[in-house]
Motif scaffolding. Sequence first.
Motif, PDB file in Angstrom:
ATOM      1  N   VAL A 166     -14.753 -11.374 -23.739  1.00 47.65           N
ATOM      2  CA  VAL A 166     -14.083 -12.384 -24.547  1.00 47.65           C
ATOM      3  C   VAL A 166     -13.426 -13.414 -23.641  1.00 47.65           C
ATOM      4  N   HIS A 168     -10.811 -16.983 -23.938  1.00 49.12           N
ATOM      5  CA  HIS A 168      -9.894 -17.716 -24.819  1.00 49.12           C
ATOM      6  C   HIS A 168      -9.975 -19.199 -24.478  1.00 49.12           C
ATOM      7  N   HIS A 272      -6.315 -21.624 -30.461  1.00 47.06           N
ATOM      8  CA  HIS A 272      -7.325 -21.077 -29.556  1.00 47.06           C
ATOM      9  C   HIS A 272      -8.453 -20.406 -30.336  1.00 47.06           C
ATOM     10  N   SER A 273      -9.631 -20.519 -29.771  1.00 47.22           N
ATOM     11  CA  SER A 273     -10.807 -19.874 -30.351  1.00 47.22           C
ATOM     12  C   SER A 273     -11.389 -18.938 -29.298  1.00 47.22           C
ATOM     13  N   ASP A 274     -11.541 -17.679 -29.654  1.00 46.69           N
ATOM     14  CA  ASP A 274     -12.043 -16.679 -28.712  1.00 46.69           C
ATOM     15  C   ASP A 274     -13.556 -16.586 -28.803  1.00 46.69           C
ATOM     16  N   GLY A 276     -16.554 -14.377 -28.057  1.00 49.32           N
ATOM     17  CA  GLY A 276     -16.778 -12.967 -27.755  1.00 49.32           C
ATOM     18  C   GLY A 276     -18.248 -12.599 -27.746  1.00 49.32           C
ATOM     19  N   GLU A 304     -13.515 -19.716 -18.810  1.00 52.87           N
ATOM     20  CA  GLU A 304     -12.115 -19.534 -19.179  1.00 52.87           C
ATOM     21  C   GLU A 304     -11.205 -19.883 -17.997  1.00 52.87           C
TER      22      GLU A 304
END
Length: 312
Positions: A166, A168, A272-274, A276, A304
């Motif tokens: 993942v 962020h 924020h958009s994770d 994954g 990231e």
Amino acid sequence: MSSKLRIHSPAIHYFDMVRRCHSIREAARRLNVASSAVNRQILKLEDEIGAPLFDRLPGGLRLTAAGEIFARHVTVVLQDVERVRSELDALQGLRTGHVEIATVEAVTADLLPRVLKDMRERYPQVTVGVTLLGSKSIPEAVLAGDVDLGLAFALPRSAELEQLSVGHFSLGAIVVPEHPLASRPAASFAQCAEHGLILAKSELSIHHLLAPLRERLRQPVQAILESSSLELSRQLARRGLGVAFQTRIGIEADLAADTLKHIPLNDGGGVHSDLGLYVRRGRHLPPAVEALARQLDAEIRLRERQEREQLA
């Protein structure tokens, strides 16, 4: 040798194809066997299980409750066959395999092509299939066994999915360099709304991330456009038609060429958009799938880290 591996009854393969096609005739065509042979195997399975596996409806076949249970077992069995096949190939030094991945549109602009290029250089005999879906549809594709890996933004936690990686990432407004917001280090959603909004439809995770901010506006604002295509939204933003929203992932070329600016949203300390990477929980990954997962994890972590350095 392992490419011809058949260690389970044909009925398993026939059932899985009928499940995917919702039709015995279409399943038979894809399997290159007679429809009667497929039907016979399905009837045999139903007799052994003691319950119908499909409801025969005018629009096609649909899994019954017993069929759903059996389908989960078949998915596990067939995916494990792929793992065994890949491991046997690896023992022979062939380094072969095939990986299916379902992913969102944004990563196809730069992130995924870079990873696939690296995979091709490292494992030239590994093939990859890519399916584009909205984030909401990706868990179903992974759990159904249609794909090996799912790469999606902002998925809710699920007991059935395992998150392998993942990253962020800041969700922000994307505007042309001459836009009034372009010189700001950050902006609120309300400030963006003053300049016309280009919004995502509900199939995309961005829609759900922005929904609370949209509800907090003092006055309702009608979007200029709502689209399920990030590419269309990006193109409209490039033409100065309004303010679109996404992470930096997917607009790498525009940022490098200075044709677009990314202005992080500062509502509530930032949105924020994770991103994954997901597999079905408990699945043993074939070597080819594991190799692609490692490459994706490394690239996500790199992106990231680069974003953190840019925003510091």
